[in-house]
Scaffold this motif. Structure first.
Motif, PDB file in Angstrom:
ATOM      1  N   GLN A 205       4.780  14.530  -1.025  1.00  0.00           N
ATOM      2  CA  GLN A 205       3.709  13.668  -1.222  1.00  0.00           C
ATOM      3  C   GLN A 205       2.541  14.611  -1.775  1.00  0.00           C
TER       4      GLN A 205
ATOM      5  N   GLU B 291      -0.462  12.961  -3.763  1.00  0.00           N
ATOM      6  CA  GLU B 291      -1.880  12.377  -3.974  1.00  0.00           C
ATOM      7  C   GLU B 291      -2.621  12.696  -2.538  1.00  0.00           C
ATOM      8  N   ALA B 292      -3.627  13.139  -2.476  1.00  0.00           N
ATOM      9  CA  ALA B 292      -4.539  13.520  -3.532  1.00  0.00           C
ATOM     10  C   ALA B 292      -4.412  14.933  -3.952  1.00  0.00           C
TER      11      ALA B 292
ATOM     12  N   PHE C  90       1.162   7.399   4.800  1.00  0.00           N
ATOM     13  CA  PHE C  90       0.682   6.169   4.776  1.00  0.00           C
ATOM     14  C   PHE C  90       1.683   5.278   4.331  1.00  0.00           C
TER      15      PHE C  90
ATOM     16  N   ALA D  75       2.672   3.985   1.043  1.00  0.00           N
ATOM     17  CA  ALA D  75       3.898   4.255   0.015  1.00  0.00           C
ATOM     18  C   ALA D  75       3.108   4.952  -1.255  1.00  0.00           C
ATOM     19  N   MET D  76       3.870   5.496  -2.057  1.00  0.00           N
ATOM     20  CA  MET D  76       3.199   6.369  -3.101  1.00  0.00           C
ATOM     21  C   MET D  76       3.849   6.142  -4.574  1.00  0.00           C
ATOM     22  N   GLU D  77       3.141   5.712  -5.439  1.00  0.00           N
ATOM     23  CA  GLU D  77       3.400   5.417  -6.842  1.00  0.00           C
ATOM     24  C   GLU D  77       3.902   6.409  -7.754  1.00  0.00           C
TER      25      GLU D  77
ATOM     26  N   HIS E 229       2.572  -3.760  -5.068  1.00  0.00           N
ATOM     27  CA  HIS E 229       1.340  -2.616  -5.312  1.00  0.00           C
ATOM     28  C   HIS E 229       1.763  -1.264  -6.067  1.00  0.00           C
ATOM     29  N   GLU E 230       2.688  -0.765  -5.481  1.00  0.00           N
ATOM     30  CA  GLU E 230       3.267   0.467  -6.159  1.00  0.00           C
ATOM     31  C   GLU E 230       3.672   0.362  -7.608  1.00  0.00           C
TER      32      GLU E 230
ATOM     33  N   HIS F  72       0.834  -0.011 -10.001  1.00  0.00           N
ATOM     34  CA  HIS F  72       0.350   1.202 -10.370  1.00  0.00           C
ATOM     35  C   HIS F  72       0.907   1.833 -11.527  1.00  0.00           C
TER      36      HIS F  72
ATOM     37  N   LYS G  43      -8.281   2.905 -10.054  1.00  0.00           N
ATOM     38  CA  LYS G  43      -6.601   2.406  -9.857  1.00  0.00           C
ATOM     39  C   LYS G  43      -6.593   1.649  -8.323  1.00  0.00           C
ATOM     40  N   GLU G  44      -7.157   2.096  -7.482  1.00  0.00           N
ATOM     41  CA  GLU G  44      -6.663   1.426  -6.203  1.00  0.00           C
ATOM     42  C   GLU G  44      -7.200  -0.097  -6.049  1.00  0.00           C
TER      43      GLU G  44
ATOM     44  N   TYR H 138      -9.625   7.165   1.184  1.00  0.00           N
ATOM     45  CA  TYR H 138      -8.860   6.009   1.071  1.00  0.00           C
ATOM     46  C   TYR H 138      -9.020   4.932   2.003  1.00  0.00           C
TER      47      TYR H 138
ATOM     48  N   TYR I  59     -10.512   0.348  -1.357  1.00  0.00           N
ATOM     49  CA  TYR I  59      -9.314  -0.400  -1.766  1.00  0.00           C
ATOM     50  C   TYR I  59      -9.739  -2.082  -1.870  1.00  0.00           C
TER      51      TYR I  59
ATOM     52  N   GLN J  32      -5.032  14.542   8.420  1.00  0.00           N
ATOM     53  CA  GLN J  32      -5.138  13.324   7.746  1.00  0.00           C
ATOM     54  C   GLN J  32      -5.035  12.180   8.686  1.00  0.00           C
TER      55      GLN J  32
HETATM   56  N1  B3K Z   1      -1.832   5.957  -3.851  1.00  0.00           N
HETATM   57  C1  B3K Z   1      -1.317   6.108  -2.521  1.00  0.00           C
HETATM   58  C2  B3K Z   1      -2.099   6.419  -1.568  1.00  0.00           C
HETATM   59  C3  B3K Z   1      -2.124   8.039  -1.451  1.00  0.00           C
HETATM   60  C4  B3K Z   1      -3.293   8.392  -0.224  1.00  0.00           C
HETATM   61  C5  B3K Z   1      -3.513   9.724  -0.360  1.00  0.00           C
HETATM   62  N2  B3K Z   1      -4.269  10.131   0.848  1.00  0.00           N
HETATM   63  C6  B3K Z   1      -0.618   4.651  -2.461  1.00  0.00           C
HETATM   64  C7  B3K Z   1      -1.286   3.608  -2.775  1.00  0.00           C
HETATM   65  O1  B3K Z   1      -2.608   3.275  -2.730  1.00  0.00           O
HETATM   66  O2  B3K Z   1      -0.904   2.781  -3.511  1.00  0.00           O
END
Ligand code: B3K
Ligand code: ZN
Length: 866
Positions: free
Chosen positions: A121, A123-124, A262, A264-266, A299-300, A303, A321-322, A378, A383, A817
């Motif tokens: 993981q 981001e960030a 969290f 998910a991650m893109e 969502h992912e 992105h 982006k968010e 975040y 968001y 976090q």
């Molecule tokens: N971009 C990731 C979130 C990352 C969080 C980092 N602390 C998921 C999302 O918003 O799609």
């Protein structure tokens, strides 16, 4: 990282472009759980004659080479956070060797091990925990990744892009090379290695390209990924139809892991998901789970354009982006599941989380200007309010111009790291509109209050609109923002005018219409056309009229919510001063209106279930001055009881009529039916109807899907009684082997009333069933307790606050976090009575005294107002 000195904030105004450009990045991983060696080879071009700063944390530096020559220790500076090369050639090859320990990585940032599999993981700022690197989103490069690992334990070796090579290397090990042709920042890097089951499918894009789709899950779980796969294909098609966006790589992969900070991650071409947001089947997942999976998969995927191909120049631009991507996933869900119901759900979530944030000590603009730890930003503001801003942009410009602006943005800024200013400029260029005032929405924190007053002047009627925003931390004075107000006149039998759009650009404005003799009301802010709090002079009679006749489904629901909020607030006052709440005309009218909604064939079951759900007590608390949270909570229960008393026979009737007989389907209409049926059951339980326990017990025993099983279980815990403990244990034994369902068990435990008080929750936290290293489990127990158990969390003796603080301090030592995010539960403190304020302040001080991480320190201090 523990800090003794006050850390310095990062400021938007200090932004400097990168000093060096990376032409290409080659990474070689020798994967070992406790000592992974990472060798990087980077082609660098100097852009300015400045030191080259590479971030790095909790990794061991073995060597640095420039153009093949090993640098002496004196040739670079190294501290806990960075490696600095004071002087570099104009262009050079930089080689760095480091070692990290993925197994010991409890922060779950960088490279770590989950369930015996390697995953990442970034981001960030996680990439700096893998190798020394200019870890900032405006440094983009083409990455090639080679990895080597034990073949038996890690049969799948995955990274971003396309696989170009693979094979055995002897000694039971094998390798793979992946190349991603798209320039990307390090935060989109991903690597996965391990044993998985693979679900395969494919999608043909609008230009006819055939894209294999692969979802990797724990062995045995492939059937549970089928819904996510279906959602992925629908998302890919939707993005082509709604935004003209086609997928770009030759392959799209998703991997599900159990330990994830969290949702998910893109990561480019290789999304990594928290398994809770990917795996679902009828027996183990609720309708809400299905709905979330659909929206997070979308969502992912979305992105890929809004985030990956166009990324953020710096982390202050996160909403670029968010916010945009949340807006896109909300629109997708609205198309899949019905616009009114989706809008209601989105607004409920916005009010519960973002409005609370905007009104409290952690308020910040959608584009903040300073942070200690970007992880703390975040937020619901970035968001959800960020998504509202895009929605307003569309409302103000109209659908056609909005699409033209999007097209221009995708074309002009493709492949860049951009800012909000550049984003808005694209819309100005494409439409000829001036959006300078709109920029304020990004810069100003706080929820504007929109005041609406009616006036009759001779034979004209006027509606006056006024706006004001209260000061927020660091922003004492506010300017008027541009506010799109959708409004319409409504009589007893429906609309008396077409819907209108008025832009409020200054402090105040008004609209007028010829006097109408017929009784009527004004439906204001239809579809929630701006993220504001409305204070209107609407009477109970107006709200009842709107509940019965507003053509805008969202505002019909909204009228009911406004009335319910007013009722709960006045009931709470009565309860706080020890009086019995009165049953007045408003309450009776509210119940009658709900009865009519329940009977109205125009509305679907999902809408009816939402209409029958009163606002959360915490939402009402926001609108009051320093109150006893338990009185508000009691008032909420009292209102539900009154509604249930009034509707009792209808509720019972509906409960039986909505019983499912066919095969399970997660579609919106079946989910709506279950939602309404379970809402009827919950209301019957609210009046402690003798039948409710029997119905819930039977439903629990006979349920063929998790929605019904869990709803019955929750109803039983609310009803209390001797059978609760055994029922909880039955559920536990049935689901012992499924960690996602056990998370549900923990959250029901965390939210239910316990005769033993807070010590029952403490026992759960100390039990061997609890996994304190797993974020989902911690969120279920500690988060469920703080956000979902008002009675125990806000217990007058402070035991809830003190238990919560202990958990935060403990969690912070492993995963800052998650600890920082949970600590947000204290942001409500200023809305509470004096006694509770004092207790929470002293708990926050205890957190600060524990020498917490930077993440937790920032939240604790800001919450206290320091
Ligand atoms: N971009 C990731 C979130 C990352 C969080 C980092 N602390 C998921 C999302 O918003 O799609
Ligand atoms: Zn996102």
């Amino acid at each position: 990282m523990r800090t003794d000195t006050a850390p310095t904030p990062t400021l938007l105004s200090d932004y400097e472009p990168p000093s060096h450009e990376l032409t290409s990045v080659y990474l070689d991983f020798d994967l070992q759980p406790e000592a992974t060696t990472v060798r990087s080879k980077i082609e660098v071009k100097r852009l300015r004659d400045e030191p080259f700063i590479l971030n790095g944390e909790e990794i061991e530096l073995k060597s640095v080479k420039i153009d093949g020559k090993v640098l002496k220790r004196s040739a670079y500076k190294l501290d806990q956070e960075k490696l600095v090369l004071a002087k570099t050639p104009e262009s050079f090859t930089l080689e760095i060797e480091t070692v990290c320990n993925p197994k010991a990585n409890s922060k779950l940032m960088g490279l770590y091990v989950s369930g015996g599999r390697f995953c990442t993981q970034c981001e960030a700022e996680g990439f700096r925990r893998i190798t020394f690197f200019p870890d900032r989103p405006d440094v983009m490069s083409v990455f090639t990744v080679r990895m080597e690992a034990d073949m038996e334990t890690y049969p799948f070796l995955l990274a971003n892009g396309n696989k170009t090579e693979s094979g055995a290397v002897g000694k039971g090990r094998h390798f793979a090379v992946w190349h991603d042709p798209f320039r990307k920042p390090a935060y989109l890097f991903a690597l996965v290695a391990g044993q998985f089951d693979l679900l395969e499918d494919s999608f043909t894009t609008m230009s006819g390209r055939h894209i294999p789709l692969e979802i990797y899950v724990d062995p045995g779980n492939a059937p549970q990924a089928e819904y996510a796969m279906d959602a992925l294909k629908r998302s890919m098609k939707w993005d082509e139809d709604a935004f003209g966006r086609e997928y770009d790589l030759d392959l799209f992969m998703i991997v599900a892991v159990r330990d994830f900070n969290f949702g998910a991650m893109e990561n480019k071409g290789l999304n990594i998901f928290n398994s809770a947001l990917l795996l679902a089947d009828a027996e183990s997942a609720t309708d809400m789970n299905f709905e979330r999976i659909e929206s997070v998969v979308a969502h992912e995927y979305f992105h890929n354009w809004t985030g990956n191909r166009i990324t953020c120049r710096d982390w202050f631009q996160l909403c670029l982006k968010e916010g945009f991507t949340v807006f896109r996933d909300q629109e997708f869900s609205a198309d899949q599941r019905g616009a009114a119901v989706q809008r209601i759900k989105d607004v409920r979530a916005l009010r519960a989380r973002q409005f609370a944030e905007d009104a409290g000590p952690l308020a910040h603009p959608v584009r903040p200007e300073s942070y200690m730890k970007i992880d703390n930003f975040y937020t619901a503001t970035v968001y959800e309010k960020g998504a509202e801003l895009i929605r307003m942009l569309k409302t103000i410009l109209g659908a056609e111009k909005f699409r033209a602006g999007c097209d221009h943005y995708f074309e002009k800024l493709d492949g860049t790291a951009a800012t909000i200013e550049q984003f808005l400029k694209c819309f100005e260029e494409a439409t000829g509109e001036d959006l300078s005032q709109f920029m304020l929405w990004y810069q100003q924190a706080g929820t504007p209050i929109l005041t609406v007053k009616r006036e009759t002047v001779v034979n004209q009627q006027r509606i006056h609109f006024k706006q004001a925003t209260k000061p927020t931390p660091g922003q004492p004075r506010k300017s008027p923002v541009v506010l799109p107000i959708k409004w319409q006149l409504v009589g007893d039998n429906g609309p008396l005018s077409e819907p209108q759009l008025k832009l409020l650009k200054h402090d105040a404005t008004s609209v007028s219409y010829p006097a109408i003799t017929e009784p009527h009301s004004v439906s204001v802010l239809q579809d929630f056309s701006a993220p504001v709090t409305v204070r209107s002079d609407a009477t109970t009679e107006d709200l009842l009229r709107l509940m019965a006749a507003d053509p805008n489904a969202f505002n019909r629901w909204e009228a009911g919510q406004t009335l319910a909020r007013q009722l709960i607030a006045s009931l709470a006052k009565a309860i706080e001063s020890g009086k019995t709440p009165p049953v007045d005309k408003a309450l009776k009218g509210y119940c009658e209106a709900l009865a009519r909604t329940l009977d109205d064939p125009k509305f679907n079951n999902a809408f009816k279930a939402l209409a029958l759900t009163p606002p959360a007590p915490m939402e009402v608390l926001q609108s009051l001055d320093q109150s006893d949270p338990l009185a508000v909570h009691e008032a909420g229960k009292w209102l539900s009881r009154a509604v249930a008393d009034y509707l009792r026979d209808t509720l019972l009737d509906r409960y039986h009529a909505l019983t499912d007989t066919g095969a399970f389907s997660p579609d919106a209409s079946s989910a709506g039916r279950r939602a309404l049926r379970n809402r009827c059951l919950a209301l019957l339980a609210a009046r402690h109807d003798p039948l409710a326990a029997t119905l819930a017990q039977t439903q629990f025993a006979e349920a063929t899907n998790m929605t019904d099983e869990l709803s019955a279980l929750m109803t039983l815990t609310r009803l209390g009684g001797q059978r609760v403990e055994t029922t909880m244990e039955d559920f536990y034994s049935k689901w012992e082997k499924n960690p996602l369902v056990l998370d549900k068990w923990f959250s029901v435990q965390a939210m239910r009333p316990h005769a033993g008080g807070v010590s029952s929750i403490l026992r759960l936290a100390d039990s061997t069933r609890y996994e304190r290293t797993n974020p989902n489990r911690v969120r279920a127990l500690v988060g469920g307790f703080a956000m979902g158990n008002a009675e125990l969390f806000h217990k007058a003796d402070g035991s809830g606050y003190s238990f919560f603080t202990d958990q935060i301090i403990d969690m912070d030592s492993r995963n800052p976090q998650i600890a920082a995010r949970l600590l947000g539960a204290f942001e409500i403190w200023r809305k509470l009575d004096d006694k509770r304020q004092v207790m929470i302040r002293s708990e926050l001080q205890r957190v600060i005294n524990s020498k917490p991480s930077k993440n937790v320190l920032e939240i604790a201090k800001k919450t206290l107002g320091e």
